[in-house]
Design a protein around this motif. Structure first.
Motif, PDB file in Angstrom:
ATOM      1  N   HIS A   5      31.025  42.482  30.202  1.00  7.09           N
ATOM      2  CA  HIS A   5      32.348  43.076  30.243  1.00  7.09           C
ATOM      3  C   HIS A   5      32.854  43.129  31.682  1.00  7.09           C
ATOM      4  O   HIS A   5      32.092  43.423  32.585  1.00  7.09           O
ATOM      5  N   ARG A   6      34.140  42.851  31.880  1.00  6.42           N
ATOM      6  CA  ARG A   6      34.677  42.867  33.231  1.00  6.42           C
ATOM      7  C   ARG A   6      35.095  44.271  33.662  1.00  6.42           C
ATOM      8  O   ARG A   6      35.671  45.020  32.887  1.00  6.42           O
ATOM      9  N   VAL A   7      34.840  44.580  34.943  1.00  2.00           N
ATOM     10  CA  VAL A   7      35.362  45.812  35.558  1.00  2.00           C
ATOM     11  C   VAL A   7      36.633  45.408  36.306  1.00  2.00           C
ATOM     12  O   VAL A   7      36.642  44.411  37.016  1.00  2.00           O
TER      13      VAL A   7
ATOM     14  N   ALA B  38      29.524  33.556  42.966  1.00  2.00           N
ATOM     15  CA  ALA B  38      29.520  34.533  41.867  1.00  2.00           C
ATOM     16  C   ALA B  38      30.856  35.259  41.863  1.00  2.00           C
ATOM     17  O   ALA B  38      31.776  34.876  42.597  1.00  2.00           O
ATOM     18  N   GLU B  39      30.996  36.278  41.029  1.00  2.00           N
ATOM     19  CA  GLU B  39      32.230  37.083  41.007  1.00  2.00           C
ATOM     20  C   GLU B  39      31.860  38.566  41.096  1.00  2.00           C
ATOM     21  O   GLU B  39      30.899  38.990  40.463  1.00  2.00           O
ATOM     22  N   PRO B  40      32.665  39.337  41.832  1.00  2.00           N
ATOM     23  CA  PRO B  40      32.333  40.746  42.037  1.00  2.00           C
ATOM     24  C   PRO B  40      33.003  41.658  41.015  1.00  2.00           C
ATOM     25  O   PRO B  40      33.519  42.712  41.355  1.00  2.00           O
ATOM     26  N   ASP B  41      33.005  41.249  39.756  1.00  2.00           N
ATOM     27  CA  ASP B  41      33.749  42.004  38.744  1.00  2.00           C
ATOM     28  C   ASP B  41      32.859  42.528  37.614  1.00  2.00           C
ATOM     29  O   ASP B  41      33.362  42.893  36.551  1.00  2.00           O
ATOM     30  N   GLY B  42      31.553  42.529  37.842  1.00  2.00           N
ATOM     31  CA  GLY B  42      30.632  43.092  36.854  1.00  2.00           C
ATOM     32  C   GLY B  42      30.241  42.140  35.735  1.00  2.00           C
ATOM     33  O   GLY B  42      29.392  42.464  34.907  1.00  2.00           O
ATOM     34  N   THR B  43      30.861  40.940  35.720  1.00  2.00           N
ATOM     35  CA  THR B  43      30.564  40.023  34.614  1.00  2.00           C
ATOM     36  C   THR B  43      29.195  39.353  34.773  1.00  2.00           C
ATOM     37  O   THR B  43      28.539  39.057  33.780  1.00  2.00           O
ATOM     38  N   PHE B  44      28.787  39.118  36.030  1.00  2.00           N
ATOM     39  CA  PHE B  44      27.510  38.433  36.271  1.00  2.00           C
ATOM     40  C   PHE B  44      26.436  39.402  36.751  1.00  2.00           C
ATOM     41  O   PHE B  44      26.751  40.441  37.327  1.00  2.00           O
TER      42      PHE B  44
END
Ligand SMILES: Nc1nc2c(ncn2[C@@H]2O[C@H](COP(=O)(O)OP(=O)(O)O)[C@@H](O)[C@H]2O)c(=O)[nH]1
Ligand SMILES: [Mg+2]
Length: 235
Positions: free
Chosen positions: A202-204, A85-91
């Motif tokens: 939305h990405r953080v 996954a990604e830790p940027d708020g997108t998922f």
């Protein structure tokens, strides 16, 4: 745990201080998740500290690149089910359950972010990116006779341990065009694949790949090269 087996979440992270604590907390809050591994890829901000404070196990990967970070994460993860996954708020953490639901019957369960209803307002998935991801995915589907594919760039995916063991030694890409190599190899090795729609928000923090159209196009071109290479040469 999912059906008596451990579930690991892997986050590749390069300067993700802005969103990493919330992402770790969100994915930890899923009952099935047993560990969250953050692969800190030479971050210069407080990524590692924030991730650890939120309950993640942090490992350092010095070879710079999205592919290197994900490969290291797969090698470090202890679970039978490994979720990237990604830790940027997108998922969203809750989408892990969608992946697990299919994991009984498949070796890899890939997320797709091109389902219009699940693209949130403000998400970086305008028509050009959505169309580009779809076209490259369809090319993979057609060239390899694979299952229906509609996104070539979705990090959120699940890989079962035996598939990790089989694919990991064969993966070569360290950069941002890593994901299609994994899918091509999986299809060449007759792994069972399926795609499921996931939320995309939305990405953080700052985007390092698809935030700029130029970078996105360059990564897309590299993806095409690697897909055609695997089709023609098988490696
Ligand atoms: N671009 C890039 N991303 C990395 C690297 N190492 C780890 N990552 C992580 O890989 C993920 C994907 O990058 P991101 O900037 O979100 O790309 P985007 O999803 O296209 O906006 C993020 O979680 C990054 O923090 C690296 O060297 N380069
Ligand atoms: Mg991202």
């Amino acid at each position: 745990m999912w059906q008596g087996q451990r579930v690991s979440v892997v986050f590749p992270a390069y300067n993700e201080e802005a969103g990493i604590a919330a992402a770790v907390t969100d994915f930890w809050s899923v009952d099935a998740v047993d560990e969250v591994v953050v692969v800190d890829n030479n971050s210069r901000d407080g990524t590692a500290r924030c991730a650890q404070a939120a309950g993640a196990r942090v490992v350092q990967e010095s070879r710079q690149g999205y592919g290197y970070a994900l490969r290291r994460g797969m090698a470090e993860a202890q679970g039978e089910y490994v979720v990237l996954a990604e830790p940027d708020g997108t998922f969203m953490g809750k989408d892990v359950m969608k992946l697990l639901t299919y994991a009984d019957d498949f070796d890899l369960v890939l997320g797709t972010r091109t389902t219009r209803e699940l693209i949130w307002r403000g998400a970086n998935m305008g028509w050009q990116l959505r169309w580009g991801n779809w076209v490259v995915a369809k090319l993979m589907q057609v060239l390899f006779g694979g299952p229906s594919l509609s996104d070539c760039g979705c990090t959120l995916r699940l890989i079962r341990r035996p598939a990790v063991q089989r694919l990991l030694p064969r993966l070569t890409v360290g950069g941002s065009h890593f994901l299609p190599e994994m899918v091509c190899l999986a299809m060449l090795h007759r792994q069972r694949l399926i795609e499921v729609p996931v939320n995309y928000r939305h990405r953080v923090g700052e985007s390092k790949i698809t935030g700029s159209m130029q970078t996105a196009l360059r990564v897309g071109a590299r993806m095409l090269v690697i897909i055609v290479r695997y089709r023609v040469f098988g490696r």
